[in-house]
Scaffold this active site. Sequence first.
Site, PDB file in Angstrom:
ATOM      1  N   ASP A  86       0.762  93.892 -71.175  1.00 43.62           N
ATOM      2  CA  ASP A  86       1.077  94.337 -72.533  1.00 43.62           C
ATOM      3  C   ASP A  86       1.440  95.818 -72.590  1.00 43.62           C
ATOM      4  OD1 ASP A  86      -1.618  94.770 -71.769  1.00 43.62           O
ATOM      5  OD2 ASP A  86      -2.219  95.068 -73.848  1.00 43.62           O
TER       6      ASP A  86
ATOM      7  N   GLU B  38      -4.487  93.644 -72.640  1.00 43.05           N
ATOM      8  CA  GLU B  38      -5.555  94.517 -72.136  1.00 43.05           C
ATOM      9  C   GLU B  38      -5.855  95.637 -73.124  1.00 43.05           C
ATOM     10  OE1 GLU B  38      -7.505  97.892 -70.608  1.00 43.05           O
ATOM     11  OE2 GLU B  38      -5.336  97.941 -70.952  1.00 43.05           O
ATOM     12  N   GLU B  39      -4.842  96.066 -73.860  1.00 43.89           N
ATOM     13  CA  GLU B  39      -4.964  97.262 -74.697  1.00 43.89           C
ATOM     14  C   GLU B  39      -5.664  97.027 -76.032  1.00 43.89           C
ATOM     15  OE1 GLU B  39      -4.344 100.172 -73.767  1.00 43.89           O
ATOM     16  OE2 GLU B  39      -2.814 100.134 -72.197  1.00 43.89           O
TER      17      GLU B  39
END
Length: 394
Positions: free
Chosen positions: A81, A139-140
């Site tokens: 991402d 992930e963010e």
Amino acid sequence: MTNEEIKRLVDEVKEEVVGWRRHLHAHPELSFQEEKTAQFVYEKLQSFGNLELSRPTKTSVMARLIGEKPGRVVAIRADMDALPIQEENDFEFVSKNPGVMHACGHDGHTAMLLGTAKILTRLRDRIQGEVRFLFQHAEELYPGGAEEMVQAGVLEGVDVVIGTHLWSPLEHGKIGIVYGPMMASPDSFHLRIHGKGGHAGMPHQTVDAIAIGAQVVTNLQYIVSRYVDPIEPLVVSVTQFVAGTTFNVLPGTVEIQGTVRVFDEKLRQSVPQWMERIIKGITEAHGATYEFQYHYGYRPVINDDEVTKVIEETAREVFGDEAVERMKPNTVGEDFSAFLHRVPGSFFYVGAGNKEKGIIYPHHHPRFTIDEDSLEIGVRLFVHAALKLLGQPA
């Protein structure tokens, strides 16, 4: 296989890896929205052959390379991402999506794992066990894609998991190794203090939420300096203080937000209790009330010593002792911890900065980029580490 044989295989795919990274960089997608990215990854993996492909979630991909003989199962993860940042670079593959940018290196992570998969599929007849490639979304953005993938069953039967982060503070050519705690838990908090607003020239008629909030901010720092052992890492940062509309009005409400970073789980559970005790005492002393919310983020990233030792030994054998750098833990967060919470593994850094090339900007900066020569290093280390970990007894 020898170092030279693997290097030749990596040399054959390194231009493709750079091309994949540039394509992904030009077409970034935000967390939980990586539909085109996941489709691109799926199609590339499909073209390699010898892989069993699946979509654990809407925007993630898993590929299984099952060897000729049974053995260990080694998983390798890459995140895919991007971030909500307007890119300020001017190279030809700059982001084509306004306000979205690969400003953390995930485009490189994905490209490196694709290169690793392409090489290892050619070596299927030499593989005893299974290599599982995890292309992870989100992930963010909490709650993160790693936990979703775990819940979808991607770790079933896995013996060990590894992953890497291209790291701009570390110079190209270096491999960063951390034993034990590596990255902290990125928890957050939100506090609203309710006082009584009024005229700034007559403060005695008010309950000054700003003055009370300022005391809270100051006293929260006592948690780090006086509640906790000085050698125990802990960060309590107030990052937002919102109050007021003009110079002659004392507002009735203050909003305070911030983050807590910690490695120890027991300490992590204690911090919100200490925070609320301080908040409650100060607000009650001055006749105010409060609303306090504490949100637990990703778990800390805690590397397994035995797996980390294999990664370090592999890096020294492949790149030489001078390439390996033992690094201290840092207090950024990473949802790779969701995998490590279930399976022993190791997360390591691949140096991606290069001052001579002007690659000096930090992660999450609008001019962030990586030294693309670091992609080859990441692929080589992944291939060597996977083969070495497969060769160890289950």
